[in-house]
Enzyme design. Sequence first.
Site, PDB file in Angstrom:
ATOM      1  N   ASP A  44      -2.777  -1.710   9.915  1.00  0.00           N
ATOM      2  CA  ASP A  44      -2.780  -1.785   8.460  1.00  0.00           C
ATOM      3  C   ASP A  44      -3.277  -3.116   7.926  1.00  0.00           C
ATOM      4  O   ASP A  44      -3.506  -3.259   6.722  1.00  0.00           O
ATOM      5  CB  ASP A  44      -1.362  -1.549   7.908  1.00  0.00           C
ATOM      6  CG  ASP A  44      -0.909  -0.101   8.031  1.00  0.00           C
ATOM      7  OD1 ASP A  44      -1.756   0.762   8.318  1.00  0.00           O
ATOM      8  OD2 ASP A  44       0.290   0.150   7.845  1.00  0.00           O
ATOM      9  N   LYS A 101       0.844  -1.203   0.000  1.00  0.00           N
ATOM     10  CA  LYS A 101       0.000   0.000   0.000  1.00  0.00           C
ATOM     11  C   LYS A 101       0.869   1.239   0.000  1.00  0.00           C
ATOM     12  O   LYS A 101       2.035   1.226   0.392  1.00  0.00           O
ATOM     13  CB  LYS A 101      -0.944   0.012   1.204  1.00  0.00           C
ATOM     14  CG  LYS A 101      -0.257   0.013   2.578  1.00  0.00           C
ATOM     15  CD  LYS A 101       0.201   1.363   3.085  1.00  0.00           C
ATOM     16  CE  LYS A 101       0.850   1.279   4.461  1.00  0.00           C
ATOM     17  NZ  LYS A 101       1.619   2.481   4.834  1.00  0.00           N
TER      18      LYS A 101
END
Length: 307
Positions: free
Chosen positions: A139, A12
Amino acid sequence: MTASVVVRAPAKVNVQLAVGGLRPDGFHDLANVFLAVGLHDEVTATPADRLRITASGPDADQVPLDETNLAARAALALAARRGVPADVHLHIAKDIPVAGGMAGGSADGAAALLACDALWGTGASRTELLEICAELGSDVPFSLVGGAALGRGRGELLEPLETGGTFHWAFAVADGGLSTPAVYRECDRLREASGHGCTAVELPDPQPSPALLDALRTGDTGALAGALANDLQAAAVSLRPSLADTLRAGSTGGALAALVSGSGPTCAFLAKDPENAEAVAEALLASGTCRAVRVTSGPAPGAMVVG
């Protein structure tokens, strides 16, 4: 039982990371806009007589092979919930930079969770998988979901975001990692030193940028370039001053925008198109300010079974 299961999960980039003040529990509220990109780790789960972790690929020697690894913790968490032994060999094929601010460890946790669920036939619901992900780290839920999303709380409360196009990136990989807790501590220190305070009482709640969300929705790369923001960037550069040279090299090399990815030290460069991304990568490599450069695009799908 299935012979083995292979799951792929994406890296990401935080196109916006707005960090609130320090809470009494030591965390910070976030408005964290995630975009999954096409760099992936793969986790292969195979039946074994005990929990075992192995790793291969770039920087695999930096991957912990004990129960501190998020992949191991994911297997243990699912096994504990379902009352089954965590007897599995998890092999992590690394391609996401290690300790680079691109959620490689979180990707491994999400991939291992999905792989063990399939291997053991536990039939966990998406909601239960996301609950376990949130327990593992801020996350990890996004690594399962992929695409683009706004993360609230510590980043684990996700709201999917619409994206209207493909965004092209070059990522400059630095030597060594940066400790995420250390970067947050430095952020607090810099805020305190500035005279604005660093606590949740002293600072406003973090909010996503309407302009950035609109740029994602419409696929407007130029508008996204003008809205990229990372409240941890100053702290990461303070701890690793050489990152300023990397950011400058990519910008002068033609990137539309540059920022530190998450807590760093990987630097992300938004490009106009694939050719521009390759040109930025060449400029970064020629500058000698980074160890390696990866070119890819997003959004990418979340963790999925591929074999």
